[in-house]
Design a protein around this motif. Sequence first.
Motif, short mmCIF file in Angstrom:
data_model
loop_
_atom_site.label_atom_id
_atom_site.label_comp_id
_atom_site.label_asym_id
_atom_site.label_seq_id
_atom_site.Cartn_x
_atom_site.Cartn_y
_atom_site.Cartn_z
N ILE A 12 0.82 -1.18 -0.02
CA ILE A 12 -0.10 -0.11 -0.07
C ILE A 12 0.74 1.39 -0.04
N LEU A 13 1.94 1.20 0.80
CA LEU A 13 2.55 2.50 0.95
C LEU A 13 3.55 2.68 -0.18
N ASN A 14 4.10 1.66 -0.91
CA ASN A 14 4.94 1.60 -1.94
C ASN A 14 4.12 2.02 -3.07
N ASP A 15 2.84 1.77 -3.24
CA ASP A 15 2.15 2.08 -4.45
C ASP A 15 1.66 3.49 -4.32
N LEU A 16 1.65 3.99 -2.84
CA LEU A 16 1.20 5.69 -2.85
C LEU A 16 2.15 6.41 -2.83
N TYR A 17 3.46 6.00 -2.49
CA TYR A 17 4.49 6.90 -2.29
C TYR A 17 5.64 6.90 -3.53
#
Length: 417
Positions: A12-17
């Motif tokens: 989730i965080l890699n996809d977002l940032y």
Amino acid sequence: MTKLENHQLDDILNDLYEDESLLEYQYNRYKKAIETFNKLYGEGDFEIYTAAGRSEVGGNHTDHQHGRVLAASINLDAIGIVRKRDNIIKVVSDNYDIPEIDIHDLSFVEEEKGTSIALIKGVIARLKQLGYAIGGFDAYITSDVLIGAGLSSSAAFEDIIGTIIDGLYNDMKIDMVTIAKVGQYAENVYFGKPCGLMDQCACAVGGLITIDFKDKDKPDVRHIDVDFSSFDYSLCIVDAKGSHANLTDEYAAVPREMKDVAKFFNKEVLREVDDEEFLDHINEIREKLGDRAVLRAYHFFKENKRVLDEVEALENDFPAFLKLVKASGDSSYKVLQNVYASSDPEHQSVALALTLSEDLLQDNGVCRVHGGGFAGTIQAFVKNDFVKEYKKGIEKYFGEGSCHVLKIRKYGGKKIL
């Protein structure tokens, strides 16, 4: 909280940032935000929302003439830890404790202009006017969108408030352009600051977007369906350490001189003027308004068309896009003339940052003035494998931490968890 503590949100965080190197930073940031929320409001269920910062990519000083712009959301954002409550909205934003708002009293208050409470009330009031469900909530909002760097920290705040209401009470069914327009309304009417729609749109919609302001009441917003990460370039924003103090007249002169040229043709803004007719009358305009007004109008006509070319290049030819970014920067420097203040020629930090950047980058990227200009920041698109060297080189002159390495992210306003 367990998923954060156990590092179960990598995807989730890699996809977002868009940057795996930021994982530890984001985990710590989210944990701290949740801990602060629990201290403020007590432990229990919560939801997490985000709204991005933004960067202007093309269309420098075109929006106020109802022109076209190209903008992007970036991987700096405001995040909100949120829980529903009845009728009352209570927000703490970083270290600022904003007074409670009763959703039954969203009236405009003159004394609240220029405050965060005005922005919140304006967003909620406008959503209610448009027929959307509203309600109360507790929130802790924290932002790493750089203040004063032209990345739109205020627009991210407006958009996250709208996104929270969207998620809590409207099942995330409000389109993000509407969220952006609501943020603009709050800033114009309740906060008391005239602004266009570019900042709010780029922060809310996400990715790369182009906006055509020909119809200022119904601007045409289009998402550009490209994966910027596939180009292997990063967006660097360099703080050239110049002061914005005493520059109001410099900023105001740009739209004023452009509108003076429009008035020569009995029009309100340059978008209403035919560019061929403008070229046919340059000598008369020079005589009446001077050369700088002519140059700034010339910049508008070229830059307004250049945005279309940039959009097409992004979809088909990335090297051509980079050349157009450089052309946009060259036009801002030489034709629009917003790289340094004519009233203060001794201080030219933006011009120096551009000169040093071009020498450092060579074939590894392009740079241009960022935002309104005259002082502040520059923007550089840099090959990923050269970013470390560029950052080290430019910070030699402007100090450690002056170069912010960013990514263009897919999402604007979003419910995360």
